[in-house]
Design a protein around this motif. Sequence first.
Motif, PDB file in Angstrom:
ATOM      1  N   UNK A 219     121.240  10.955 -19.396  1.00  0.00           N
ATOM      2  CA  UNK A 219     122.393   9.996 -20.082  1.00  0.00           C
ATOM      3  C   UNK A 219     124.357  10.438 -19.303  1.00  0.00           C
ATOM      4  N   UNK A 220     124.897   8.872 -19.924  1.00  0.00           N
ATOM      5  CA  UNK A 220     125.769   9.341 -19.337  1.00  0.00           C
ATOM      6  C   UNK A 220     127.355  10.031 -19.325  1.00  0.00           C
ATOM      7  N   UNK A 221     126.683  10.733 -20.371  1.00  0.00           N
ATOM      8  CA  UNK A 221     127.258  12.110 -20.436  1.00  0.00           C
ATOM      9  C   UNK A 221     126.640  13.489 -19.756  1.00  0.00           C
ATOM     10  N   UNK A 222     125.731  13.139 -18.666  1.00  0.00           N
ATOM     11  CA  UNK A 222     124.705  14.029 -18.271  1.00  0.00           C
ATOM     12  C   UNK A 222     125.730  14.081 -16.789  1.00  0.00           C
ATOM     13  N   UNK A 223     125.251  12.905 -16.497  1.00  0.00           N
ATOM     14  CA  UNK A 223     126.108  12.378 -15.494  1.00  0.00           C
ATOM     15  C   UNK A 223     127.532  12.243 -14.576  1.00  0.00           C
ATOM     16  N   UNK A 224     128.732  12.173 -16.004  1.00  0.00           N
ATOM     17  CA  UNK A 224     129.823  12.348 -15.686  1.00  0.00           C
ATOM     18  C   UNK A 224     129.757  13.582 -15.704  1.00  0.00           C
ATOM     19  N   UNK A 225     128.858  15.141 -16.432  1.00  0.00           N
ATOM     20  CA  UNK A 225     128.518  16.555 -15.951  1.00  0.00           C
ATOM     21  C   UNK A 225     128.898  17.158 -14.696  1.00  0.00           C
ATOM     22  N   UNK A 226     127.911  16.468 -14.599  1.00  0.00           N
ATOM     23  CA  UNK A 226     126.916  17.034 -13.355  1.00  0.00           C
ATOM     24  C   UNK A 226     128.508  15.856 -12.222  1.00  0.00           C
ATOM     25  N   UNK A 227     128.940  15.426 -12.359  1.00  0.00           N
ATOM     26  CA  UNK A 227     129.697  14.797 -11.331  1.00  0.00           C
ATOM     27  C   UNK A 227     131.312  14.694 -11.264  1.00  0.00           C
ATOM     28  N   UNK A 228     131.615  15.691 -12.690  1.00  0.00           N
ATOM     29  CA  UNK A 228     133.256  16.331 -12.148  1.00  0.00           C
ATOM     30  C   UNK A 228     133.597  14.911 -12.725  1.00  0.00           C
ATOM     31  N   UNK A 229     133.567  13.367 -13.369  1.00  0.00           N
ATOM     32  CA  UNK A 229     134.498  12.411 -13.573  1.00  0.00           C
ATOM     33  C   UNK A 229     134.025  12.466 -15.150  1.00  0.00           C
ATOM     34  N   UNK A 230     135.295  11.549 -15.362  1.00  0.00           N
ATOM     35  CA  UNK A 230     134.908  10.759 -16.758  1.00  0.00           C
ATOM     36  C   UNK A 230     134.123   9.741 -16.592  1.00  0.00           C
ATOM     37  N   UNK A 231     133.744   8.973 -17.944  1.00  0.00           N
ATOM     38  CA  UNK A 231     133.433   7.647 -17.395  1.00  0.00           C
ATOM     39  C   UNK A 231     134.098   6.905 -17.075  1.00  0.00           C
ATOM     40  N   UNK A 232     135.485   7.116 -17.080  1.00  0.00           N
ATOM     41  CA  UNK A 232     135.934   5.885 -16.236  1.00  0.00           C
ATOM     42  C   UNK A 232     135.913   5.422 -14.970  1.00  0.00           C
ATOM     43  N   UNK A 233     136.415   6.111 -14.985  1.00  0.00           N
ATOM     44  CA  UNK A 233     135.908   6.923 -13.275  1.00  0.00           C
ATOM     45  C   UNK A 233     134.890   6.674 -12.758  1.00  0.00           C
ATOM     46  N   UNK A 234     133.484   6.398 -13.312  1.00  0.00           N
ATOM     47  CA  UNK A 234     132.456   6.289 -13.110  1.00  0.00           C
ATOM     48  C   UNK A 234     131.765   5.200 -13.147  1.00  0.00           C
ATOM     49  N   UNK A 235     132.459   4.067 -13.869  1.00  0.00           N
ATOM     50  CA  UNK A 235     132.397   2.857 -14.332  1.00  0.00           C
ATOM     51  C   UNK A 235     133.223   2.094 -13.086  1.00  0.00           C
ATOM     52  N   UNK A 236     134.128   2.292 -12.498  1.00  0.00           N
ATOM     53  CA  UNK A 236     135.529   1.527 -11.489  1.00  0.00           C
ATOM     54  C   UNK A 236     134.291   2.808 -10.406  1.00  0.00           C
ATOM     55  N   UNK A 237     134.495   2.894 -10.597  1.00  0.00           N
ATOM     56  CA  UNK A 237     134.274   3.699  -8.528  1.00  0.00           C
ATOM     57  C   UNK A 237     132.241   3.372  -8.015  1.00  0.00           C
ATOM     58  N   UNK A 238     131.435   3.090  -9.659  1.00  0.00           N
ATOM     59  CA  UNK A 238     130.481   3.034  -8.857  1.00  0.00           C
ATOM     60  C   UNK A 238     129.309   2.180 -10.073  1.00  0.00           C
ATOM     61  N   UNK A 239     129.928   1.262 -10.811  1.00  0.00           N
ATOM     62  CA  UNK A 239     129.523   0.453 -11.478  1.00  0.00           C
ATOM     63  C   UNK A 239     128.829   0.997 -13.155  1.00  0.00           C
ATOM     64  N   UNK A 240     128.105   0.569 -12.723  1.00  0.00           N
ATOM     65  CA  UNK A 240     126.628   0.851 -14.513  1.00  0.00           C
ATOM     66  C   UNK A 240     126.134   1.652 -13.546  1.00  0.00           C
ATOM     67  N   UNK A 241     124.771   2.623 -14.840  1.00  0.00           N
ATOM     68  CA  UNK A 241     124.393   3.266 -14.886  1.00  0.00           C
ATOM     69  C   UNK A 241     123.559   2.807 -13.220  1.00  0.00           C
ATOM     70  N   UNK A 242     122.669   1.555 -13.988  1.00  0.00           N
ATOM     71  CA  UNK A 242     121.867   0.890 -12.956  1.00  0.00           C
ATOM     72  C   UNK A 242     122.078   1.030 -11.224  1.00  0.00           C
TER      73      UNK A 242
END
Length: 208
Positions: free
Chosen positions: A34-57
């Motif tokens: 899940x996005x929560x699993x990913x952001x928790x492991x990566x140490x970032x929030x979801x906006x940072x994930x989308x900004x840096x990497x795009x979506x989950x895919x």
Amino acid sequence: MTKKKTGRPLSFDRGEALLASMHVFWAKGYEGASIKDLTSAMGINSPSLYAAFGDKHQLYLQAIDHYASNDACAPLVAFETEPDIVQAVRSFLLAVIDYSVGNSSGVRGCFLSSCVSTSAGEVEGAQERLHSAIAETDARIARRFELEKARGALPESFPSFERAQLMLDLRQGYVFRCRAGQDADSMRADIEFRVNMVLAPPLTVSPD
């Protein structure tokens, strides 16, 4: 004229974040992560994930590329840098075993075979990356064999590409055993048999 606002600089290490996301995908699979699993492991929030990497895919595809360019190369580097071809094959297989059972994340095996292969037909872009990784591995191993043939260390009739494929197949066999929980010592015990299998002279088939 209004100046375009510049985005905030990334406050995290991109490589470390990709590595962390890869371990989540590896352990839970693409659908299970899940996005929560990913952001928790990566140490970032979801906006940072989308900004840096795009979506989950897109993150998943980038994690595959990161693995193929870094972790997956350890056995190949061992094979390519060892001067003696017998020791090179031995080092390749030992590196496969060591990496597969000693991953710091706790997952076993190989990310490509354990996770990416199961999503290849479902996640767009995964199958192409898997094919590319296999073709590149075959080609790199075969090039080393061809070099040894030119040096006279292997016979001219040595089937370089076929033995390169055999080495990849042996690698995946070890990965599967590691994934199943087989201990490293039992796999190292017959390493010499497999080295001899890879480097054995080609059989001469008599015509009928």
